[in-house]
Design a protein around this motif. Structure first.
Motif, PDB file in Angstrom:
ATOM      1  N   ASP A   1      51.515  18.875  55.357  1.00 21.43           N
ATOM      2  CA  ASP A   1      50.473  19.872  55.103  1.00 21.43           C
ATOM      3  C   ASP A   1      49.112  19.164  55.161  1.00 21.43           C
ATOM      4  OD1 ASP A   1      50.000  18.612  52.591  1.00 21.43           O
ATOM      5  OD2 ASP A   1      51.236  20.051  51.523  1.00 21.43           O
ATOM      6  N   SER A   2      48.060  19.913  54.979  1.00 21.15           N
ATOM      7  CA  SER A   2      46.713  19.369  55.115  1.00 21.15           C
ATOM      8  C   SER A   2      46.452  18.208  54.153  1.00 21.15           C
ATOM      9  CB  SER A   2      45.687  20.479  54.898  1.00 21.15           C
ATOM     10  OG  SER A   2      44.383  19.996  55.149  1.00 21.15           O
ATOM     11  N   ASP A   3      46.929  18.304  52.927  1.00 20.71           N
ATOM     12  CA  ASP A   3      46.715  17.236  51.959  1.00 20.71           C
ATOM     13  C   ASP A   3      47.439  15.953  52.367  1.00 20.71           C
ATOM     14  OD1 ASP A   3      45.105  18.862  50.372  1.00 20.71           O
ATOM     15  OD2 ASP A   3      46.778  19.472  49.066  1.00 20.71           O
ATOM     16  N   GLN A   4      48.632  16.094  52.900  1.00 22.62           N
ATOM     17  CA  GLN A   4      49.379  14.912  53.349  1.00 22.62           C
ATOM     18  C   GLN A   4      48.718  14.279  54.570  1.00 22.62           C
ATOM     19  OE1 GLN A   4      52.968  17.280  53.492  1.00 22.62           O
ATOM     20  NE2 GLN A   4      54.002  15.798  52.156  1.00 22.62           N
ATOM     21  N   VAL A   5      48.215  15.109  55.481  1.00 26.20           N
ATOM     22  CA  VAL A   5      47.499  14.578  56.638  1.00 26.20           C
ATOM     23  C   VAL A   5      46.308  13.748  56.168  1.00 26.20           C
ATOM     24  CG1 VAL A   5      46.070  15.196  58.651  1.00 26.20           C
ATOM     25  CG2 VAL A   5      48.248  16.371  58.256  1.00 26.20           C
TER      26      VAL A   5
ATOM     27  N   ALA B   1      45.554  13.836  70.508  1.00 28.61           N
ATOM     28  CA  ALA B   1      44.651  12.780  70.042  1.00 28.61           C
ATOM     29  C   ALA B   1      43.486  12.606  71.019  1.00 28.61           C
ATOM     30  CB  ALA B   1      45.412  11.466  69.867  1.00 28.61           C
ATOM     31  N   ALA B   2      43.767  12.673  72.304  1.00 28.90           N
ATOM     32  CA  ALA B   2      42.701  12.564  73.306  1.00 28.90           C
ATOM     33  C   ALA B   2      41.727  13.734  73.178  1.00 28.90           C
ATOM     34  CB  ALA B   2      43.299  12.516  74.713  1.00 28.90           C
ATOM     35  N   TYR B   3      42.251  14.919  72.928  1.00 27.25           N
ATOM     36  CA  TYR B   3      41.406  16.098  72.751  1.00 27.25           C
ATOM     37  C   TYR B   3      40.541  15.954  71.500  1.00 27.25           C
ATOM     38  CZ  TYR B   3      39.972  20.953  72.215  1.00 27.25           C
ATOM     39  OH  TYR B   3      39.228  22.098  72.065  1.00 27.25           O
ATOM     40  N   ALA B   4      41.165  15.536  70.392  1.00 25.65           N
ATOM     41  CA  ALA B   4      40.414  15.345  69.143  1.00 25.65           C
ATOM     42  C   ALA B   4      39.345  14.272  69.330  1.00 25.65           C
ATOM     43  CB  ALA B   4      41.368  14.972  68.004  1.00 25.65           C
ATOM     44  N   ARG B   5      39.672  13.228  70.076  1.00 25.67           N
ATOM     45  CA  ARG B   5      38.690  12.184  70.377  1.00 25.67           C
ATOM     46  C   ARG B   5      37.510  12.782  71.139  1.00 25.67           C
ATOM     47  NH1 ARG B   5      38.299   6.616  71.743  1.00 25.67           N
ATOM     48  NH2 ARG B   5      36.764   6.315  73.395  1.00 25.67           N
ATOM     49  N   GLY B   6      37.801  13.616  72.114  1.00 21.02           N
ATOM     50  CA  GLY B   6      36.735  14.263  72.888  1.00 21.02           C
ATOM     51  C   GLY B   6      35.826  15.113  72.020  1.00 21.02           C
ATOM     52  N   LEU B   7      36.429  15.849  71.090  1.00 20.89           N
ATOM     53  CA  LEU B   7      35.626  16.642  70.155  1.00 20.89           C
ATOM     54  C   LEU B   7      34.770  15.752  69.282  1.00 20.89           C
ATOM     55  CD1 LEU B   7      38.231  19.332  69.018  1.00 20.89           C
ATOM     56  CD2 LEU B   7      36.322  19.645  70.600  1.00 20.89           C
TER      57      LEU B   7
ATOM     58  N   LEU C   1      38.714   7.525  63.219  1.00 20.54           N
ATOM     59  CA  LEU C   1      40.147   7.809  63.269  1.00 20.54           C
ATOM     60  C   LEU C   1      40.571   8.805  62.194  1.00 20.54           C
ATOM     61  CD1 LEU C   1      41.541   4.240  63.973  1.00 20.54           C
ATOM     62  CD2 LEU C   1      41.550   6.184  65.557  1.00 20.54           C
ATOM     63  N   ALA C   2      39.845   8.832  61.083  1.00 20.18           N
ATOM     64  CA  ALA C   2      40.178   9.732  59.975  1.00 20.18           C
ATOM     65  C   ALA C   2      39.476  11.079  60.073  1.00 20.18           C
ATOM     66  CB  ALA C   2      39.825   9.065  58.650  1.00 20.18           C
ATOM     67  N   THR C   3      38.514  11.215  60.979  1.00 25.01           N
ATOM     68  CA  THR C   3      37.755  12.460  61.100  1.00 25.01           C
ATOM     69  C   THR C   3      38.631  13.558  61.677  1.00 25.01           C
ATOM     70  OG1 THR C   3      35.676  11.273  61.356  1.00 25.01           O
ATOM     71  CG2 THR C   3      35.731  13.541  62.165  1.00 25.01           C
ATOM     72  N   ARG C   4      38.584  14.709  61.017  1.00 21.89           N
ATOM     73  CA  ARG C   4      39.370  15.861  61.461  1.00 21.89           C
ATOM     74  C   ARG C   4      38.424  16.852  62.129  1.00 21.89           C
ATOM     75  NH1 ARG C   4      42.927  16.826  56.076  1.00 21.89           N
ATOM     76  NH2 ARG C   4      44.178  18.161  57.417  1.00 21.89           N
ATOM     77  N   PRO C   5      38.750  17.308  63.332  1.00 22.36           N
ATOM     78  CA  PRO C   5      37.834  18.202  64.051  1.00 22.36           C
ATOM     79  C   PRO C   5      37.632  19.561  63.392  1.00 22.36           C
ATOM     80  CG  PRO C   5      39.825  17.788  65.347  1.00 22.36           C
ATOM     81  CD  PRO C   5      39.910  16.947  64.123  1.00 22.36           C
ATOM     82  N   ALA C   6      38.506  19.925  62.492  1.00 25.11           N
ATOM     83  CA  ALA C   6      38.395  21.147  61.681  1.00 25.11           C
ATOM     84  C   ALA C   6      39.048  20.814  60.344  1.00 25.11           C
ATOM     85  CB  ALA C   6      39.090  22.321  62.368  1.00 25.11           C
ATOM     86  N   PRO C   7      38.740  21.580  59.303  1.00 25.74           N
ATOM     87  CA  PRO C   7      39.230  21.217  57.964  1.00 25.74           C
ATOM     88  C   PRO C   7      40.739  20.963  57.854  1.00 25.74           C
ATOM     89  CG  PRO C   7      37.597  22.938  57.787  1.00 25.74           C
ATOM     90  CD  PRO C   7      37.847  22.756  59.256  1.00 25.74           C
TER      91      PRO C   7
ATOM     92  N   ALA D   1      42.780  20.401  60.587  1.00 27.18           N
ATOM     93  CA  ALA D   1      43.277  19.817  61.833  1.00 27.18           C
ATOM     94  C   ALA D   1      43.760  18.386  61.599  1.00 27.18           C
ATOM     95  CB  ALA D   1      42.174  19.830  62.890  1.00 27.18           C
ATOM     96  N   ASN D   2      44.513  17.881  62.543  1.00 31.61           N
ATOM     97  CA  ASN D   2      44.979  16.500  62.492  1.00 31.61           C
ATOM     98  C   ASN D   2      43.922  15.589  63.105  1.00 31.61           C
ATOM     99  OD1 ASN D   2      47.492  17.317  61.446  1.00 31.61           O
ATOM    100  ND2 ASN D   2      48.251  17.737  63.497  1.00 31.61           N
ATOM    101  N   SER D   3      43.767  14.420  62.510  1.00 29.41           N
ATOM    102  CA  SER D   3      42.833  13.428  63.037  1.00 29.41           C
ATOM    103  C   SER D   3      43.496  12.616  64.148  1.00 29.41           C
ATOM    104  CB  SER D   3      42.404  12.482  61.915  1.00 29.41           C
ATOM    105  OG  SER D   3      43.527  11.724  61.464  1.00 29.41           O
ATOM    106  N   VAL D   4      42.688  11.900  64.904  1.00 30.98           N
ATOM    107  CA  VAL D   4      43.226  10.990  65.929  1.00 30.98           C
ATOM    108  C   VAL D   4      44.164   9.987  65.263  1.00 30.98           C
ATOM    109  CG1 VAL D   4      42.648   9.166  67.591  1.00 30.98           C
ATOM    110  CG2 VAL D   4      41.251  11.245  67.484  1.00 30.98           C
ATOM    111  N   GLY D   5      43.729   9.432  64.133  1.00 31.88           N
ATOM    112  CA  GLY D   5      44.553   8.447  63.437  1.00 31.88           C
ATOM    113  C   GLY D   5      45.887   9.004  63.000  1.00 31.88           C
ATOM    114  N   TRP D   6      45.879  10.220  62.427  1.00 28.87           N
ATOM    115  CA  TRP D   6      47.140  10.816  61.992  1.00 28.87           C
ATOM    116  C   TRP D   6      48.044  11.070  63.191  1.00 28.87           C
ATOM    117  CZ3 TRP D   6      50.219  14.953  62.988  1.00 28.87           C
ATOM    118  CH2 TRP D   6      51.284  15.160  62.106  1.00 28.87           C
ATOM    119  N   LEU D   7      47.495  11.602  64.264  1.00 29.30           N
ATOM    120  CA  LEU D   7      48.310  11.918  65.441  1.00 29.30           C
ATOM    121  C   LEU D   7      48.985  10.671  66.017  1.00 29.30           C
ATOM    122  CD1 LEU D   7      45.855  14.485  66.996  1.00 29.30           C
ATOM    123  CD2 LEU D   7      48.248  14.985  66.405  1.00 29.30           C
ATOM    124  N   VAL D   8      48.239   9.590  66.149  1.00 33.24           N
ATOM    125  CA  VAL D   8      48.817   8.362  66.708  1.00 33.24           C
ATOM    126  C   VAL D   8      49.801   7.738  65.721  1.00 33.24           C
ATOM    127  CG1 VAL D   8      48.291   6.029  67.533  1.00 33.24           C
ATOM    128  CG2 VAL D   8      46.890   7.973  68.287  1.00 33.24           C
TER     129      VAL D   8
END
Length: 169
Positions: free
Chosen positions: A89-93, A159-165, A30-36, A38-45
């Motif tokens: 921003d990225s740090d807050q995400v 979130a579904a897209y990030a999950r797929g990645l 849930l915390a993994t970001r698909p790019a440095p 990017a938003n994670s699945v957890g953040w998006l939900v």
């Protein structure tokens, strides 16, 4: 189908998308970001749930589920209690680590149930009520609820897209 029935169905579709995006993921997933940046699945939900909670509580004249039911304490995020993630921003995400999928979906379910309860109490004429005069034209209740719906569906799709990645890597 009446307008409130349509809204109930649409908000249930957000629920389906949220659960599909989170299903079988670990806290680390849930915390993994698909790019440095990017938003994670957890953040998006978390974000889509916070926005729904904030906006529906505002129009309903109630306290947010986040603060009123102790979810802010359970999550223990290093963010102000009123933070919804808007403009992060990225740090807050990166600060949004949801702990567990059960915690995240538990909060989502509490907000979803509050939203459905509010929607069930509406009549068609209520949707024309102006709820925000800070815009031109002023925002009606119907427009606000559709705005939340559209935003949440977009984030659930992200979130579904990030999950797929995540699943491909």
């Amino acid at each position: 189908m009446h307008s409130t029935e349509l809204l109930l169905d649409a908000y249930d579709r957000i629920r389906e998308s949220v659960h599909a995006a989170v299903a079988d993921l670990s806290a680390d997933d849930l915390a993994t970001r698909p790019a440095p940046d990017a938003n994670s699945v957890g953040w998006l939900v978390w974000h889509l749930t916070r926005v729904q909670d904030d906006h529906v509580a505002d129009v309903a004249g109630t306290e947010q589920v986040w603060s009123g039911q102790g979810w802010a304490d359970r999550f223990g995020l290093d963010l102000p209690v009123g933070d919804t993630g808007y403009g992060h921003d990225s740090d807050q995400v990166a600060k949004v680590r949801v702990g567990s999928p059960e915690l995240l979906t538990g909060y989502y379910e509490a907000v979803h149930e509050r939203t459905l309860g509010y929607l069930r109490g509406l009549e068609a004429g209520d949707l024309d009520e102006v709820v925000d005069e800070n815009w031109d034209p002023p925002v009606t209740l119907g427009a606000r609820l559709v705005s939340v719906l559209a935003d949440d569906l977009q984030h659930a799709g992200q979130a579904a897209y990030a999950r797929g990645l995540l699943r491909r890597s």
